[in-house]
Scaffold this motif. Structure first.
Motif, PDB file in Angstrom:
ATOM      1  N   SER A 135       1.062  -1.042  -0.023  1.00 50.46           N
ATOM      2  CA  SER A 135      -0.109   0.031  -0.061  1.00 50.46           C
ATOM      3  C   SER A 135       0.864   1.134  -0.060  1.00 50.46           C
ATOM      4  CB  SER A 135      -0.905   0.114   1.105  1.00 50.46           C
ATOM      5  OG  SER A 135      -0.176  -0.317   2.461  1.00 50.46           O
ATOM      6  N   LEU A 136       2.152   1.043   0.074  1.00 50.41           N
ATOM      7  CA  LEU A 136       2.987   2.074   0.077  1.00 50.41           C
ATOM      8  C   LEU A 136       4.595   1.861  -0.529  1.00 50.41           C
ATOM      9  CD1 LEU A 136       3.947   5.053   1.025  1.00 50.41           C
ATOM     10  CD2 LEU A 136       4.862   4.199   3.226  1.00 50.41           C
ATOM     11  N   ILE A 137       4.711   2.658  -1.815  1.00 50.01           N
ATOM     12  CA  ILE A 137       5.876   2.695  -2.357  1.00 50.01           C
ATOM     13  C   ILE A 137       6.758   3.862  -2.273  1.00 50.01           C
ATOM     14  CG2 ILE A 137       6.900   2.488  -4.847  1.00 50.01           C
ATOM     15  CD1 ILE A 137       4.520   1.264  -5.701  1.00 50.01           C
ATOM     16  N   ILE A 138       7.923   3.724  -1.703  1.00 50.44           N
ATOM     17  CA  ILE A 138       9.030   4.732  -1.439  1.00 50.44           C
ATOM     18  C   ILE A 138      10.058   4.428  -2.780  1.00 50.44           C
ATOM     19  CG2 ILE A 138      10.558   5.792   0.107  1.00 50.44           C
ATOM     20  CD1 ILE A 138       9.304   4.250   2.395  1.00 50.44           C
ATOM     21  N   ALA A 139      10.002   5.671  -3.405  1.00 47.18           N
ATOM     22  CA  ALA A 139      11.034   5.514  -4.568  1.00 47.18           C
ATOM     23  C   ALA A 139      12.112   6.255  -4.524  1.00 47.18           C
ATOM     24  CB  ALA A 139      10.199   6.071  -5.919  1.00 47.18           C
ATOM     25  N   LEU A 140      13.269   5.790  -4.735  1.00 45.27           N
ATOM     26  CA  LEU A 140      14.458   6.632  -4.488  1.00 45.27           C
ATOM     27  C   LEU A 140      15.405   6.561  -5.836  1.00 45.27           C
ATOM     28  CD1 LEU A 140      14.887   4.036  -1.555  1.00 45.27           C
ATOM     29  CD2 LEU A 140      15.388   6.328  -1.127  1.00 45.27           C
ATOM     30  N   LYS A 145       9.902  12.801 -12.169  1.00 41.38           N
ATOM     31  CA  LYS A 145       8.998  13.059 -13.500  1.00 41.38           C
ATOM     32  C   LYS A 145       7.881  11.744 -13.676  1.00 41.38           C
ATOM     33  CE  LYS A 145      11.865  15.935 -16.161  1.00 41.38           C
ATOM     34  NZ  LYS A 145      12.488  16.115 -17.363  1.00 41.38           N
ATOM     35  N   ALA A 146       7.636  11.014 -12.496  1.00 40.13           N
ATOM     36  CA  ALA A 146       6.455   9.967 -12.843  1.00 40.13           C
ATOM     37  C   ALA A 146       5.159  10.406 -12.788  1.00 40.13           C
ATOM     38  CB  ALA A 146       7.117   8.633 -12.087  1.00 40.13           C
ATOM     39  N   ILE A 147       4.745  11.463 -13.111  1.00 42.03           N
ATOM     40  CA  ILE A 147       3.467  11.942 -13.006  1.00 42.03           C
ATOM     41  C   ILE A 147       2.351  10.831 -13.172  1.00 42.03           C
ATOM     42  CG2 ILE A 147       1.801  13.714 -13.553  1.00 42.03           C
ATOM     43  CD1 ILE A 147       4.451  15.574 -14.121  1.00 42.03           C
ATOM     44  N   ASP A 148       2.474  10.187 -14.357  1.00 38.49           N
ATOM     45  CA  ASP A 148       1.476   9.275 -15.076  1.00 38.49           C
ATOM     46  C   ASP A 148       1.379   8.021 -14.040  1.00 38.49           C
ATOM     47  OD1 ASP A 148       3.927   8.881 -15.875  1.00 38.49           O
ATOM     48  OD2 ASP A 148       2.963   7.963 -17.754  1.00 38.49           O
ATOM     49  N   LYS A 149       2.678   7.634 -13.459  1.00 37.26           N
ATOM     50  CA  LYS A 149       2.711   6.533 -12.975  1.00 37.26           C
ATOM     51  C   LYS A 149       2.251   6.489 -11.463  1.00 37.26           C
ATOM     52  CE  LYS A 149       5.790   5.089 -16.135  1.00 37.26           C
ATOM     53  NZ  LYS A 149       6.203   6.017 -16.584  1.00 37.26           N
ATOM     54  N   VAL A 150       2.373   7.838 -10.885  1.00 32.96           N
ATOM     55  CA  VAL A 150       2.043   7.947  -9.472  1.00 32.96           C
ATOM     56  C   VAL A 150       0.458   8.043  -9.561  1.00 32.96           C
ATOM     57  CG1 VAL A 150       1.978   9.579  -7.733  1.00 32.96           C
ATOM     58  CG2 VAL A 150       3.957   9.166  -8.547  1.00 32.96           C
ATOM     59  N   GLU A 151      -0.039   8.828 -10.639  1.00 30.98           N
ATOM     60  CA  GLU A 151      -1.541   8.790 -10.891  1.00 30.98           C
ATOM     61  C   GLU A 151      -1.995   7.512 -10.901  1.00 30.98           C
ATOM     62  OE1 GLU A 151      -4.212  10.635 -14.255  1.00 30.98           O
ATOM     63  OE2 GLU A 151      -2.639  11.858 -13.796  1.00 30.98           O
ATOM     64  N   TYR A 152      -1.699   6.539 -11.590  1.00 33.04           N
ATOM     65  CA  TYR A 152      -1.943   5.090 -11.888  1.00 33.04           C
ATOM     66  C   TYR A 152      -1.961   4.395 -10.678  1.00 33.04           C
ATOM     67  CZ  TYR A 152      -1.341   0.397 -13.900  1.00 33.04           C
ATOM     68  OH  TYR A 152      -1.670  -0.934 -14.318  1.00 33.04           O
ATOM     69  N   ALA A 153      -0.877   4.521  -9.802  1.00 33.38           N
ATOM     70  CA  ALA A 153      -0.804   3.897  -8.357  1.00 33.38           C
ATOM     71  C   ALA A 153      -1.954   4.404  -7.395  1.00 33.38           C
ATOM     72  CB  ALA A 153       0.597   4.266  -7.748  1.00 33.38           C
ATOM     73  N   THR A 154      -2.074   5.656  -7.426  1.00 33.96           N
ATOM     74  CA  THR A 154      -3.217   6.446  -6.473  1.00 33.96           C
ATOM     75  C   THR A 154      -4.489   5.825  -6.980  1.00 33.96           C
ATOM     76  OG1 THR A 154      -2.035   8.419  -6.645  1.00 33.96           O
ATOM     77  CG2 THR A 154      -4.131   8.407  -5.850  1.00 33.96           C
ATOM     78  N   LYS A 155      -4.815   5.409  -8.151  1.00 33.39           N
ATOM     79  CA  LYS A 155      -6.181   4.768  -8.433  1.00 33.39           C
ATOM     80  C   LYS A 155      -6.362   3.588  -8.094  1.00 33.39           C
ATOM     81  CE  LYS A 155      -6.995   7.664 -12.687  1.00 33.39           C
ATOM     82  NZ  LYS A 155      -6.790   7.776 -14.305  1.00 33.39           N
ATOM     83  N   GLY A 157      -5.041   2.632  -5.176  1.00 35.54           N
ATOM     84  CA  GLY A 157      -5.009   2.589  -3.636  1.00 35.54           C
ATOM     85  C   GLY A 157      -3.602   2.446  -3.162  1.00 35.54           C
ATOM     86  N   ILE A 158      -2.663   2.922  -4.176  1.00 34.45           N
ATOM     87  CA  ILE A 158      -1.022   2.855  -3.585  1.00 34.45           C
ATOM     88  C   ILE A 158      -0.568   4.250  -3.282  1.00 34.45           C
ATOM     89  CG2 ILE A 158       1.205   1.907  -3.995  1.00 34.45           C
ATOM     90  CD1 ILE A 158      -0.267  -0.353  -5.888  1.00 34.45           C
ATOM     91  N   ASP A 159      -0.068   4.410  -2.195  1.00 33.93           N
ATOM     92  CA  ASP A 159       0.639   5.972  -1.765  1.00 33.93           C
ATOM     93  C   ASP A 159       2.076   5.759  -2.491  1.00 33.93           C
ATOM     94  OD1 ASP A 159      -1.708   7.031  -0.747  1.00 33.93           O
ATOM     95  OD2 ASP A 159      -1.146   6.801   1.131  1.00 33.93           O
ATOM     96  N   PHE A 160       2.484   6.872  -2.808  1.00 34.56           N
ATOM     97  CA  PHE A 160       3.978   7.133  -3.205  1.00 34.56           C
ATOM     98  C   PHE A 160       4.575   8.226  -2.360  1.00 34.56           C
ATOM     99  CE2 PHE A 160       3.982   4.795  -7.037  1.00 34.56           C
ATOM    100  CZ  PHE A 160       5.386   4.459  -7.445  1.00 34.56           C
ATOM    101  N   ILE A 161       5.962   7.874  -1.841  1.00 32.05           N
ATOM    102  CA  ILE A 161       6.400   8.709  -1.490  1.00 32.05           C
ATOM    103  C   ILE A 161       8.027   8.814  -2.071  1.00 32.05           C
ATOM    104  CG2 ILE A 161       8.508   9.540   0.537  1.00 32.05           C
ATOM    105  CD1 ILE A 161       6.393   8.092   2.229  1.00 32.05           C
ATOM    106  N   ILE A 162       8.304  10.114  -2.631  1.00 36.66           N
ATOM    107  CA  ILE A 162       9.353  10.136  -3.652  1.00 36.66           C
ATOM    108  C   ILE A 162      10.583  10.516  -3.169  1.00 36.66           C
ATOM    109  CG2 ILE A 162       9.993  11.291  -5.942  1.00 36.66           C
ATOM    110  CD1 ILE A 162       7.226  10.977  -6.814  1.00 36.66           C
ATOM    111  N   ALA A 175       2.231  12.960  -5.478  1.00 36.94           N
ATOM    112  CA  ALA A 175       2.648  11.947  -4.357  1.00 36.94           C
ATOM    113  C   ALA A 175       2.253  12.293  -2.972  1.00 36.94           C
ATOM    114  CB  ALA A 175       4.240  11.505  -4.151  1.00 36.94           C
ATOM    115  N   VAL A 176       2.377  11.552  -1.819  1.00 39.35           N
ATOM    116  CA  VAL A 176       2.039  11.810  -0.440  1.00 39.35           C
ATOM    117  C   VAL A 176       3.079  12.732  -0.022  1.00 39.35           C
ATOM    118  CG1 VAL A 176       1.832  10.857   1.766  1.00 39.35           C
ATOM    119  CG2 VAL A 176       0.713   9.621   0.020  1.00 39.35           C
ATOM    120  N   ALA A 177       4.259  12.405  -0.519  1.00 39.38           N
ATOM    121  CA  ALA A 177       5.201  13.531  -0.373  1.00 39.38           C
ATOM    122  C   ALA A 177       6.437  13.476  -1.366  1.00 39.38           C
ATOM    123  CB  ALA A 177       6.114  12.988   1.159  1.00 39.38           C
TER     124      ALA A 177
END
Length: 561
Positions: A135-140, A145-155, A157-162, A175-177
């Motif tokens: 339910s949470l991905i932390i990208a390092l 620039k992953a605007i479409d990917k984060v939107e895809y994850a949000t739909k 129900g997966i949160d992103f921290i970049i 993203a969440v943060a």
């Protein structure tokens, strides 16, 4: 080569600093050139302290990121630590995952496949997260620039921290943060961290909530120092502090993966240069030849014997990488000659069969040969993918922005970038890139520059002088090893070409009335033997050479005129 003497700083400041530190004016000049003007600044420079690291909560969104991770831990969520396949990405993933595992059991890592998924956050990676209930991905080291990917994850129900350090576009993902000190509205005091450095700031923030001190995080600094060295970020500010202490960890108590690499090499004391040329290429080779997961498994392995096996596999990947690099570089050079493109302002080459994992290295090799902005393309699925490298002083990222009409996507830094485009746009892009560079580049930048810190007499190189130069390490961009010029030196008559193909120059230099000789070696300068018949000038750094158990000061020649 252009020899450029750095501007002399304010003499009053130089004399004052020389007096305060009890050093000669040459060394004081070098320090003032680097922005070190007071005793206190010199103390911080020569004795980098972890206490001088900035508060991680000064970074935009840090509090939000920490709160979201704390909630995930409290609610027993599954967390996926996601990172790029290069050294910065794999060290960052290893760092954050190994720290989070000390406080939460439900942690997994994900490195995208360079060939199947390409750079950065992928739809495939998000699908993996959904299929495995993350339910949470932390990208390092990716994601800015992953605007479409984060939107895809949000739909889903997966949160992103970049956690990224690449240049943001005009819009950032929702993203969440988003932790990235290069964001225009981020007031963090230092914006030159690498991806692993941003990851370190995150664990520093998480640790502070657990009443842990910076000393508790020292074991992670071998990873941060490796990333700083490999990503060629400025060796200033926090990077210098982290690299300095990380190097100590590498040389005393490295994690098993790094220990296994060093163990193969039988080298006692590693410098930051050794990290760049020995440790980093081996970690990188996993993602280039096989899969970045090998690097993460190596760097997080708790059992030394198992780490040795991983290191042996990676050594084989590195050997394969070297052979590919050599062959493709030769093919690329031939292509340039056959197309009569030696006089262009850019180098742009393409071959559908070239291995995607080494095109960045090949781009660097071609830049060394022709010294101009360079792109090496290969086929990647239905598209073409390229690695870009630049010359000192020219922003290749900005140049690519001006060619964006022909590019599908791109990202990176001033001196290194990556991009993809459709095959039908290759010739249009190539023409536009040449046009942009030829009309915007300062033509002086097409000749390699040696930046000279000071002109000195060889008699100034005393043991104390050399010792202070050594203490200016770790060296890197914006804190390079000091380069000196000495004019009107002579060879004692025994100067010769050395190496299997006579490509190096070995001299015994005579200077001054006392006729004292100084050993000098110039790697790749074999052809300069014609310059040493009479008096000549040398540009060099000061090093030491150990031979038959005896260590002496040696001049490392950069050029001879």
């Amino acid at each position: 080569m252009r020899w450029t003497l750095k501007p002399k700083p304010d003499l009053t400041k130089v004399k004052q600093l020389a007096k305060e530190l009890a050093i000669d004016t040459t060394l004081a000049t070098i320090l003032v050139q680097r922005g070190i003007e007071t005793f206190e600044e010199a103390k911080k420079f020569f004795r980098p302290s972890l206490n001088d690291l900035h508060d991680p909560f000064l970074m935009k969104d840090m509090k939000i990121a920490v709160t979201r991770i704390e909630n995930a831990i409290a609610n027993n969520e599954n967390i996926l630590v996601y990172g790029d396949y290069d050294v910065d990405g794999t060290t960052a993933v290893s760092l954050l995952a190994s720290y989070l595992k000390t406080i939460h059991p439900n942690i997994a890592t994900y490195i995208p496949d360079r060939y199947e998924e390409g750079y950065g956050v992928s739809f495939q990676g998000i699908d993996f997260a959904e299929d495995n209930n993350f339910s949470l991905i932390i990208a390092l080291d990716c994601g800015i620039k992953a605007i479409d990917k984060v939107e895809y994850a949000t739909k889903k129900g997966i949160d992103f921290i970049i956690c990224d350090h690449h240049k943001p576009g005009s819009e950032v993902p929702k993203a969440v943060a988003v932790l990235n000190p290069k964001q225009v509205d981020c007031n963090y005091p230092y914006n030159e961290l690498c991806g692993c450095g941003v990851g370190f700031k995150l664990i520093q923030a998480l640790a502070s909530k657990r009443k842990q001190t910076i000393e508790d995080l020292v074991p992670y600094l071998d990873l941060v120092a490796t990333a700083i060295a490999a990503d060629i970020v400025p060796m200033t500010g926090e990077n210098r502090i982290l690299a300095y202490h990380g190097l100590k960890v590498i040389n005393s108590t490295p994690r098993n993966g790094i220990k296994a690499i060093i163990h193969q090499l039988q080298k006692k004391e590693l410098t930051i240069t050794d990290v760049v040329f020995i440790i980093a290429p081996r970690i990188n080779a996993a993602g280039r030849i096989q899969h970045g997961n090998y690097a993460v498994e190596l760097l997080t392995e708790m059992d030394f014997e198992a780490a040795v096996k991983f290191a042996a596999a990676i050594e084989k990947f590195n050997s394969d990488r070297k052979e590919l690099d050599r062959r493709i570089t030769q093919e690329a050079l031939l292509q340039i000659e056959n197309n009569n493109e030696q006089e262009n302002y850019t180098t742009v080459v393409f071959d559908a069969t070239w291995h995607k994992g080494v095109i960045g290295i090949v781009a660097s090799r071609l830049t060394e040969t022709y010294y101009r902005p360079t792109l090496v393309f290969t086929k990647s699925g239905e598209k073409l993918a390229a690695s870009a490298r630049s010359v000192k002083g020219f922003d290749v990222y900005n140049a690519l922005e001006q060619c964006s009409a022909y590019i599908e996507q791109f990202g990176g830094h001033k001196y290194a970038a990556g991009l993809t485009l459709l095959p039908k746009q290759y010739q249009n892009f190539k023409k536009k890139f040449e046009e942009v560079v030829s009309t915007t580049i300062d033509k002086n930048l097409l000749t390699p520059e040696i930046a000279i810190d000071a002109e000195i007499e060889l008699s100034e190189i005393t043991p104390k002088f050399f010792r202070i130069i050594q203490q200016m390490a770790p060296f890197g961009p914006q804190n390079m090893k000091p380069t000196f010029v000495t004019t009107a030196v002579r060879d004692n008559g025994y100067g010769k070409q050395v190496g299997t193909d006579n490509s190096h120059l070995k001299l015994n230099i005579i200077y001054g009335s006392d006729k004292k000789t100084y050993n000098a070696i110039g790697f790749g300068l074999g052809k300069k033997i014609t310059c040493i018949q009479n008096d000549f000038d040398i540009a060099y750094t000061v090093d030491e050479n150990t031979w038959n158990g005896y260590t002496s000061i040696q001049l490392l020649l950069k050029d001879v005129k």
